[in-house]
Each structure stands twice: as structure tokens, then as C-alpha cells.
Scaffold this active site. Structure first.
Site, short mmCIF file in Angstrom:
data_model
loop_
_atom_site.label_atom_id
_atom_site.label_comp_id
_atom_site.label_asym_id
_atom_site.label_seq_id
_atom_site.Cartn_x
_atom_site.Cartn_y
_atom_site.Cartn_z
N HIS A 139 0.86 -1.36 0.20
CA HIS A 139 0.04 -0.03 -0.09
C HIS A 139 0.96 1.15 0.06
O HIS A 139 0.63 2.42 -0.82
CB HIS A 139 -0.81 -0.11 1.15
CG HIS A 139 -1.74 1.13 1.47
ND1 HIS A 139 -3.13 1.07 1.21
CD2 HIS A 139 -1.48 2.32 2.00
CE1 HIS A 139 -3.62 2.31 1.52
NE2 HIS A 139 -2.51 3.05 1.84
N GLU A 140 1.80 1.17 0.90
CA GLU A 140 2.70 2.40 1.24
C GLU A 140 3.64 2.85 -0.16
O GLU A 140 3.78 3.83 -0.63
CB GLU A 140 3.57 2.43 2.30
CG GLU A 140 2.63 2.26 3.60
CD GLU A 140 1.45 3.48 3.67
OE1 GLU A 140 1.54 4.43 2.95
OE2 GLU A 140 0.56 3.19 4.19
N ILE A 141 4.26 1.56 -0.77
CA ILE A 141 4.97 1.73 -1.84
C ILE A 141 4.15 1.96 -2.98
O ILE A 141 4.69 2.84 -4.14
CB ILE A 141 6.06 0.08 -2.11
CG1 ILE A 141 6.94 0.22 -0.91
CG2 ILE A 141 6.51 0.35 -3.44
CD1 ILE A 141 7.84 -1.06 -0.97
#
Length: 183
Positions: A139-141
Site C-alpha cells: 500500500h505504501e510503496i
């Protein structure tokens, strides 16, 4: 953005920063570590599990993750992260985002991943992750790659959620929790 505060203001959608690829970092120095420290403070203040640098208005390949397992903080700092392996086996979690307040969506991702990155001190690392941790890292990447968790949804579902989010923001203006916070 006030540089004197120990945290950053969250950037809210819609914003073009979420469509841009974050820039790679050449050297992990004190300036980068200051960014990381402030991002970790945001994570703590907001009681979140992950944060990409573009979510605080910085177009650098930095993400921080802390699942707070067993009520214990164990942050992982990802600088220049690159996922090198995605399992074929999938899992679905309900995902949300500090930058998209008031909405969530069921998102299917790889159950296991491997990610290469630099840590807080600029040392090369590789992490094998599965389950919820793998989902949070992906999700963050994804943010750093110029995408958000809503991009995998149909246009109709995405538009419906964005309308819901804008209504939520109007009724509950986002803010940083702090000493003046009444909830």
C-alpha cells in the site's frame, strides 16, 4: 508546511502529488533522517500503520510502517523501497488512508512479498513479509509509485468513495491530534 513542528501536515486527496513517482534518494543523511523522524511522529500521532512521504507533501521514496504489534512500537523505515517478489497467492484486506479520510475499500494484493530498501542509516536491507505487513508495505510503496489504493477499483466505485470522502471532510475537517484536540 511548518518546518519547526516535529511532524508534517497530511496531504489530502484529491491532489496531483498522488499521481507522481517519488524521487530516489542518493544519500541517506541527516536531512533524510529528519524527514523520517517527522513521518514516524505522524504515524504515532495519527495511530496509523503506514505512511508514504508524498502523503506529507514530500516527493521522495520514503515509507514508514509500524504495526504496533502487542501494543509495542516496532517501526520499519523504507528508503528507496523496491518489491522484488510478489506471491501468486492473494489476500484481501479493508484498506484506508490518512490522505483519504472517512473511506475504506476491500483491496486484494499478494499475500507475501520481498522488498529491498535502505534503512534509517542507509544500510541495504531485504525483508520477506506476509499477511497484513505485506499488505501495508505494498500500500505504501504504491503511493511512492504514483498510485493509491483506490486506483484498483472501478471508476464508479472510486468516484462514489471520493464523493463520500469529500462529504466526510466537510463534516469532520482533518487535523493533527495534539494537546488542543478534544477527542
Amino acid at each position: 508546511m511548518n518546518q519547526d513542528k516535529p511532524y508534517y501536515q497530511i496531504v489530502y486527496a484529491p491532489n496531483d502529488i498522488f499521481k507522481k513517482q517519488a524521487e530516489y534518494i542518493d544519500i541517506v543523511d541527516d536531512n533524510i533522517r529528519t524527514i523520517v523522524d517527522k513521518m514516524l511522529q505522524n504515524l504515532h500521532i495519527e495511530r496509523a500503520v503506514g505512511l508514504g512521504a508524498n502523503m506529507v507533501g514530500i516527493l521522495k521514496r520514503i515509507a514508514v510502517v509500524d504495526l504496533h504489534e502487542n501494543n509495542k512500537s516496532s517501526p520499519i523505515v523504507f528508503i528507496n523501497p523496491n518489491i522484488t517478489y510478489f506471491s501468486e497467492e492473494k489476500q484481501t484486506f479493508i484498506e484506508g488512508s490518512l490522505s483519504f479520510p472517512g473511506i475504506e475499500a476491500s483491496i486484494t494484493r499478494s499475500k507475501a512479498i520481498k522488498v529491498k530498501y535502505l534503512d534509517y542509516n542507509g544500510n541495504k536491507q531485504e525483508l520477506a513479509a506476509e499477511g497484513f505487513l505485506a499488505t501495508v508495505i505494498q500500500h505504501e510503496i504504491e503511493y511512492l509509485n504514483g498510485k493509491t489504493f483506490l486506483d484498483s477499483l472501478s471508476k464508479l466505485k472510486r468516484d462514489t468513495l471520493l464523493k463520500k470522502m469529500l462529504k466526510h471532510i466537510k463534516l469532520h475537517p482533518p487535523h493533527i491530534h495534539g494537546s488542543g484536540c478534544r477527542h
